[in-house]
Design an enzyme around this catalytic site. Sequence first.
Site, PDB file in Angstrom:
ATOM      1  N   ASP A 147       1.157  -1.349  -0.246  1.00 32.68           N
ATOM      2  CA  ASP A 147      -0.067  -0.024   0.355  1.00 32.68           C
ATOM      3  C   ASP A 147       0.891   1.111   0.104  1.00 32.68           C
ATOM      4  O   ASP A 147       1.755   1.699   1.222  1.00 32.68           O
ATOM      5  CB  ASP A 147      -0.995   0.074   1.369  1.00 32.68           C
ATOM      6  CG  ASP A 147      -1.618   1.129   1.099  1.00 32.68           C
ATOM      7  OD1 ASP A 147      -1.741   2.018   0.519  1.00 32.68           O
ATOM      8  OD2 ASP A 147      -3.381   0.974   2.116  1.00 32.68           O
ATOM      9  N   HIS A 148       1.029   1.854  -1.017  1.00 30.97           N
ATOM     10  CA  HIS A 148       1.780   3.626  -1.018  1.00 30.97           C
ATOM     11  C   HIS A 148       1.246   4.466   0.050  1.00 30.97           C
ATOM     12  O   HIS A 148       2.229   4.964  -0.187  1.00 30.97           O
ATOM     13  CB  HIS A 148       1.242   3.700  -2.722  1.00 30.97           C
ATOM     14  CG  HIS A 148       3.584   4.122  -3.439  1.00 30.97           C
ATOM     15  ND1 HIS A 148       4.194   4.771  -2.542  1.00 30.97           N
ATOM     16  CD2 HIS A 148       3.857   4.099  -4.448  1.00 30.97           C
ATOM     17  CE1 HIS A 148       5.270   4.395  -3.746  1.00 30.97           C
ATOM     18  NE2 HIS A 148       4.453   4.019  -4.102  1.00 30.97           N
ATOM     19  N   ARG A 149       0.083   4.105   0.213  1.00 28.53           N
ATOM     20  CA  ARG A 149       0.303   5.573   1.607  1.00 28.53           C
ATOM     21  C   ARG A 149       0.721   4.862   2.220  1.00 28.53           C
ATOM     22  O   ARG A 149       1.124   5.742   3.066  1.00 28.53           O
ATOM     23  CB  ARG A 149      -1.659   5.236   1.722  1.00 28.53           C
ATOM     24  CG  ARG A 149      -1.733   5.403   0.301  1.00 28.53           C
ATOM     25  CD  ARG A 149      -3.774   5.171   1.706  1.00 28.53           C
ATOM     26  NE  ARG A 149      -3.901   3.674   1.793  1.00 28.53           N
ATOM     27  CZ  ARG A 149      -5.520   3.629   2.041  1.00 28.53           C
ATOM     28  NH1 ARG A 149      -6.183   3.758   1.476  1.00 28.53           N
ATOM     29  NH2 ARG A 149      -5.458   2.186   1.425  1.00 28.53           N
TER      30      ARG A 149
END
Length: 505
Positions: A475-477
């Site tokens: 998850d790039h968050r």
Amino acid sequence: MAQVLEFKLPDLGEGLTEAEIVRWLVEVGDVVTVDQPVVEVETAKAMVEVPCPYGGVVTARFGEEGTELPVGAPLLTVAVGEPSEGGPAGGGQGEPGAAAGGTRAQGEGSRPEGPRAEGSRSDGARADGSSVEDSRAEGSGNVLVGYGTSEAPARRRRVRPARPVPAAPAQPAGSGPASGRSAARREPVDGPVPVISPLVRRLARQNGLDLRSMTGSGPDGLIMRADVEKALRAASAQGVRTAQAAQGAPVRERPAPAAQTTAQAAAAGTAQGVSAGVTRIPLKGIRGAVADKLSRSRSEIPDATCWVDADATELMRTRAAMNAAGGPKISVLALLARICTAALARFPELNSSVDTETREIVRYPEVHLGFAAQTDRGLVVPVVRDAHRRDAESLTAEFARLTEAARAGTLTPAELTGGTFTLNNYGVFGVDGSTPIINHPEAAMLGVGRIVPKPWVHEGELAVRQVVQLSLTFDHRVCDGGTAGGFLRYVADCVEQPAVLLRTL
């Protein structure tokens, strides 16, 4: 006087709001004890047996096999308490007959009933020509009639009119094992249908196939999955011929998939311009839950994937040395899981989730490691609790236990929820790489391809080494590419040089 208590579908786990009845384990008129399983249901998490908290005589059931019920809906009613004259006590042993006081099911009110079955005989037949259903279905389940909120009393539900039995052709005396038997014993009558598993029964029910019209190829006529699929293929082919004949087209044979709809559905589909070979499979139960979760993951999580090839030769040698030393065998999956927990200790950003309502990243101190397991009922992700506290031997044992439970369909909701990171060993399917969808609401998943001999430059020379491709979907968050790359590189280093793990043991 007997008291009739209503047992409702209980809460089967966090977030579960409904369940599908797979198989009834008791019938109306049966005596049940406290905490005896009475029905097998399938939820979005697992297939479980539901125990009844009351002891007594079952007076009504609500819902037939295949019916979906919400949590809190009535499952059955049980008569408990003192018996009426000539009747057994609620929860006692022996033939229950009608419940004490003969209470009707909800919707019809209550009024006393007479004796259970006037003129009943010990051989299971009645004087008026009807037959009595078996008291309990076989282990493979039973085809049951529907039960509603206005069911008849127990004694009436257990008695059906007997099916007419055609006369069998005469045989010479002693000509076969069936000599001396009645025609009723040679022809199928009401009662349990021998089916190898509830999944086969469900396949037949979804496609409108009458199991009583089939003769199984298994021992003692046991109906196998291959028998159901063969019958469905035959029904589909017959539907195509019927539709083509109705349109004046020449009848041509065409191959059919393994599982097709019934002949009526095929003919209707062709008449509406739809291919006769179309199959509709409901997205419910575990498969429906997986579909919802994957759709939510893909729509909510901005994921990215990175991958690397690693030389797993030393890892395989280390495993061989461990297993040669005696004791329980260590699996490759357990070694990879141990590497994952060590990597998550160094990169805790990936052992987390995103709370979209509060816009916060939630990091977890414990590693509850999920692993993808393929079963006949679909893909499930059992969770190994506190994987960071387990050694390779303990991880191997827990993986084996959960995998066996997944295949048997006995995983509990607690064993399928609460994961913080997932390990996906898709190499068992013979593939090298993949970009899997993150198991929502987790933040990352490590994928492992097959370990195969490949040309590899080792110590400056070309050699044949055991190579594996590792992929990380994240998850790039919760992190950037630097953190994800550092995690994956550390995992690859441990695979290539297992001694690296000694720094964290």
